[in-house]
Design a protein around this motif. Structure first.
Motif, PDB file in Angstrom:
ATOM      1  N   ILE A 172       0.841  -1.205   0.000  1.00  0.00           N
ATOM      2  CA  ILE A 172       0.000   0.000   0.000  1.00  0.00           C
ATOM      3  C   ILE A 172       0.868   1.245   0.000  1.00  0.00           C
ATOM      4  CG2 ILE A 172      -1.682   1.334   1.325  1.00  0.00           C
ATOM      5  CD1 ILE A 172      -2.852  -1.296   2.309  1.00  0.00           C
ATOM      6  N   MET A 173       1.950   1.234   0.786  1.00  0.00           N
ATOM      7  CA  MET A 173       2.826   2.392   0.853  1.00  0.00           C
ATOM      8  C   MET A 173       3.503   2.652  -0.489  1.00  0.00           C
ATOM      9  SD  MET A 173       3.759   4.844   2.803  1.00  0.00           S
ATOM     10  CE  MET A 173       3.098   4.256   4.358  1.00  0.00           C
ATOM     11  N   LEU A 174       3.914   1.595  -1.180  1.00  0.00           N
ATOM     12  CA  LEU A 174       4.531   1.747  -2.495  1.00  0.00           C
ATOM     13  C   LEU A 174       3.581   2.467  -3.447  1.00  0.00           C
ATOM     14  CD1 LEU A 174       6.607   1.138  -4.740  1.00  0.00           C
ATOM     15  CD2 LEU A 174       5.545  -1.126  -4.976  1.00  0.00           C
ATOM     16  N   THR A 175       2.329   2.022  -3.488  1.00  0.00           N
ATOM     17  CA  THR A 175       1.344   2.643  -4.374  1.00  0.00           C
ATOM     18  C   THR A 175       1.001   4.047  -3.924  1.00  0.00           C
ATOM     19  OG1 THR A 175       0.407   0.457  -4.846  1.00  0.00           O
ATOM     20  CG2 THR A 175      -0.941   2.375  -5.390  1.00  0.00           C
ATOM     21  N   LEU A 176       0.906   4.252  -2.614  1.00  0.00           N
ATOM     22  CA  LEU A 176       0.560   5.565  -2.080  1.00  0.00           C
ATOM     23  C   LEU A 176       1.613   6.611  -2.462  1.00  0.00           C
ATOM     24  CD1 LEU A 176      -1.747   6.699  -0.223  1.00  0.00           C
ATOM     25  CD2 LEU A 176      -0.095   6.575   1.638  1.00  0.00           C
ATOM     26  N   LEU A 177       2.880   6.231  -2.348  1.00  0.00           N
ATOM     27  CA  LEU A 177       3.953   7.172  -2.677  1.00  0.00           C
ATOM     28  C   LEU A 177       3.926   7.532  -4.160  1.00  0.00           C
ATOM     29  CD1 LEU A 177       7.004   5.773  -0.642  1.00  0.00           C
ATOM     30  CD2 LEU A 177       5.283   7.429   0.047  1.00  0.00           C
ATOM     31  N   THR A 178       3.889   6.520  -5.006  1.00  0.00           N
ATOM     32  CA  THR A 178       3.948   6.780  -6.445  1.00  0.00           C
ATOM     33  C   THR A 178       2.699   7.494  -6.946  1.00  0.00           C
ATOM     34  OG1 THR A 178       3.123   4.524  -6.851  1.00  0.00           O
ATOM     35  CG2 THR A 178       5.496   4.847  -6.902  1.00  0.00           C
ATOM     36  N   GLN A 179       1.530   7.104  -6.439  1.00  0.00           N
ATOM     37  CA  GLN A 179       0.291   7.738  -6.888  1.00  0.00           C
ATOM     38  C   GLN A 179       0.205   9.189  -6.410  1.00  0.00           C
ATOM     39  OE1 GLN A 179      -2.327   6.691  -8.873  1.00  0.00           O
ATOM     40  NE2 GLN A 179      -1.050   4.930  -9.385  1.00  0.00           N
ATOM     41  N   VAL A 183      11.548  10.961 -11.208  1.00  0.00           N
ATOM     42  CA  VAL A 183      11.733  10.755  -9.764  1.00  0.00           C
ATOM     43  C   VAL A 183      10.952   9.540  -9.256  1.00  0.00           C
ATOM     44  CG1 VAL A 183      11.391  11.772  -7.470  1.00  0.00           C
ATOM     45  CG2 VAL A 183      12.292  13.166  -9.333  1.00  0.00           C
ATOM     46  N   PRO A 184       9.645   9.383  -9.613  1.00  0.00           N
ATOM     47  CA  PRO A 184       8.929   8.186  -9.121  1.00  0.00           C
ATOM     48  C   PRO A 184       9.549   6.875  -9.576  1.00  0.00           C
ATOM     49  CG  PRO A 184       7.389   9.824  -9.938  1.00  0.00           C
ATOM     50  CD  PRO A 184       8.745  10.294 -10.330  1.00  0.00           C
ATOM     51  N   LEU A 185       9.977   6.794 -10.833  1.00  0.00           N
ATOM     52  CA  LEU A 185      10.471   5.535 -11.366  1.00  0.00           C
ATOM     53  C   LEU A 185      11.907   5.231 -10.957  1.00  0.00           C
ATOM     54  CD1 LEU A 185       9.011   5.487 -15.004  1.00  0.00           C
ATOM     55  CD2 LEU A 185       8.264   4.157 -13.030  1.00  0.00           C
ATOM     56  N   LEU A 186      12.765   6.240 -10.967  1.00  0.00           N
ATOM     57  CA  LEU A 186      14.190   6.009 -10.744  1.00  0.00           C
ATOM     58  C   LEU A 186      14.636   6.224  -9.305  1.00  0.00           C
ATOM     59  CD1 LEU A 186      15.770   7.581 -13.966  1.00  0.00           C
ATOM     60  CD2 LEU A 186      15.083   5.216 -13.530  1.00  0.00           C
ATOM     61  N   ILE A 187      13.807   6.863  -8.501  1.00  0.00           N
ATOM     62  CA  ILE A 187      14.220   7.146  -7.112  1.00  0.00           C
ATOM     63  C   ILE A 187      13.234   6.551  -6.112  1.00  0.00           C
ATOM     64  CG2 ILE A 187      14.693   8.946  -5.410  1.00  0.00           C
ATOM     65  CD1 ILE A 187      15.633  10.734  -7.680  1.00  0.00           C
ATOM     66  N   VAL A 188      11.960   6.951  -6.182  1.00  0.00           N
ATOM     67  CA  VAL A 188      10.993   6.557  -5.151  1.00  0.00           C
ATOM     68  C   VAL A 188      10.726   5.057  -5.166  1.00  0.00           C
ATOM     69  CG1 VAL A 188       8.635   6.848  -4.328  1.00  0.00           C
ATOM     70  CG2 VAL A 188       9.925   8.829  -5.112  1.00  0.00           C
ATOM     71  N   THR A 189      10.453   4.487  -6.344  1.00  0.00           N
ATOM     72  CA  THR A 189      10.156   3.052  -6.414  1.00  0.00           C
ATOM     73  C   THR A 189      11.325   2.191  -5.943  1.00  0.00           C
ATOM     74  OG1 THR A 189       8.545   3.390  -8.195  1.00  0.00           O
ATOM     75  CG2 THR A 189       9.433   1.167  -7.912  1.00  0.00           C
ATOM     76  N   PRO A 190      12.567   2.425  -6.411  1.00  0.00           N
ATOM     77  CA  PRO A 190      13.701   1.639  -5.880  1.00  0.00           C
ATOM     78  C   PRO A 190      13.883   1.798  -4.378  1.00  0.00           C
ATOM     79  CG  PRO A 190      14.339   2.732  -7.912  1.00  0.00           C
ATOM     80  CD  PRO A 190      13.003   3.287  -7.531  1.00  0.00           C
ATOM     81  N   LEU A 191      13.733   3.031  -3.865  1.00  0.00           N
ATOM     82  CA  LEU A 191      13.880   3.245  -2.426  1.00  0.00           C
ATOM     83  C   LEU A 191      12.817   2.481  -1.640  1.00  0.00           C
ATOM     84  CD1 LEU A 191      14.746   7.057  -2.089  1.00  0.00           C
ATOM     85  CD2 LEU A 191      16.263   5.104  -1.742  1.00  0.00           C
ATOM     86  N   THR A 192      11.605   2.374  -2.211  1.00  0.00           N
ATOM     87  CA  THR A 192      10.540   1.638  -1.532  1.00  0.00           C
ATOM     88  C   THR A 192      10.845   0.146  -1.501  1.00  0.00           C
ATOM     89  OG1 THR A 192       8.956   3.298  -2.308  1.00  0.00           O
ATOM     90  CG2 THR A 192       8.058   1.234  -1.451  1.00  0.00           C
ATOM     91  N   PHE A 193      11.306  -0.404  -2.625  1.00  0.00           N
ATOM     92  CA  PHE A 193      11.655  -1.823  -2.664  1.00  0.00           C
ATOM     93  C   PHE A 193      12.819  -2.129  -1.721  1.00  0.00           C
ATOM     94  CE2 PHE A 193       9.139  -2.056  -6.537  1.00  0.00           C
ATOM     95  CZ  PHE A 193       8.622  -3.335  -6.455  1.00  0.00           C
ATOM     96  N   LEU A 194      13.743  -1.169  -1.581  1.00  0.00           N
ATOM     97  CA  LEU A 194      14.897  -1.364  -0.702  1.00  0.00           C
ATOM     98  C   LEU A 194      14.627  -0.870   0.715  1.00  0.00           C
ATOM     99  CD1 LEU A 194      17.710  -0.180  -3.161  1.00  0.00           C
ATOM    100  CD2 LEU A 194      17.120  -2.540  -2.550  1.00  0.00           C
TER     101      LEU A 194
END
Length: 255
Positions: A66-73, A172-183
């Motif tokens: 949920i947090m991953l989707t919340l951040l990117t959305q 920023v969402p694809l190259l920074i936020v999403t990787p940071l969320t997975f990690l």
């Protein structure tokens, strides 16, 4: 200070109407993605990892998902919302109207945060179809949803002002936020990592968001709830400062 409620409401309704016009992308897509995550992570990995800290793996990944989707959305909704008026040139009509900077931010960020929260709640309902969920601290769960959605909607608003092309909106969402969320422990506990990598993970700000949100579900977290709230408040303050500076200087708004 007198607030122009009619102007705020008009911008807010316009942004919300845009979400309903793209309901397939805005609502259906996250639901399908959630289901796929449960099939891949819940079935494939969950068959090998039965539980983490006494919580079934399928349920354990729900807060991180949920947090991953919340951040990117939140970022995408807010950045696209303010970028299109700049792209079309209608931003100058808005800036010349009797609407304050605060009212503009409240309307755009409020609409983006609302859409993100609705998607988060839909994902929560979808997840409950796959795994049994018990929210131990519902008040704090809602609080983290609100804080995170507003904070990253502000961040997306800044990106929408900064971007000078459509490709930068996704940078920023694809190259920074999403990787940071997975990690950031979205699908595992950072306590499972070796000491060195656990220390490195603590420099990832998303760790504190995911950890605090997961605590609201299971009463367990990788870092203390106080630290999670403090880090969220810090990032919110930085985003508010950034938005204030943009309107004070007219950065990419006056030209």
């Amino acid at each position: 200070m007198i607030v122009n409620h009619r102007a705020v409401g008009a911008i807010y309704r316009f942004e919300m109407a845009r979400a309903w016009r793209t309901v397939m992308q805005s609502v259906i897509s996250p639901v399908i993605s959630t289901s796929l995550y449960f099939v891949v992570f819940g079935a494939a990995i969950g068959s090998r990892i039965q539980s983490i800290e006494g919580v079934a793996y399928g349920a354990y990944i729900v807060p991180g998902l949920i947090m991953l989707t919340l951040l990117t959305q939140s970022i995408s909704n807010a950045s696209f919302g303010i970028y299109f008026p700049r792209f079309a040139g209608t931003i100058f009509e808005l800036l010349s109207a009797p609407v304050s900077f605060l009212e503009i931010v409240v309307a755009y960020v409020g609409a983006a945060a609302t859409k993100s929260i609705l998607i988060g709640l839909i994902m929560l309902a979808t997840a409950s179809l796959f795994v049994p969920l018990h929210i131990e601290h519902p008040f704090w769960m809602i609080a983290f949803l609100l804080l995170t959605a507003v904070t990253f909607s502000l961040f997306g608003f800044i990106i929408g002002i900064w971007a000078d092309g459509f490709e930068k909106l996704q940078l920023v969402p694809l190259l920074i936020v999403t990787p940071l969320t997975f990690l950031g422990g979205a699908f595992y506990s950072i306590d499972m990592l070796p000491p060195f990598w656990r220390t490195v993970s603590l420099f990832n700000p998303v760790v504190y968001l995911v950890s605090g949100f997961r605590w609201s579900f299971f009463g367990q977290s990788d870092v203390s709830i106080g630290v999670s709230l403090a880090m969220t408040a810090l990032f919110l303050t930085l985003c508010l400062t950034g938005v204030w500076w943009i309107f004070k200087t007219g950065y990419r708004l006056k030209a």
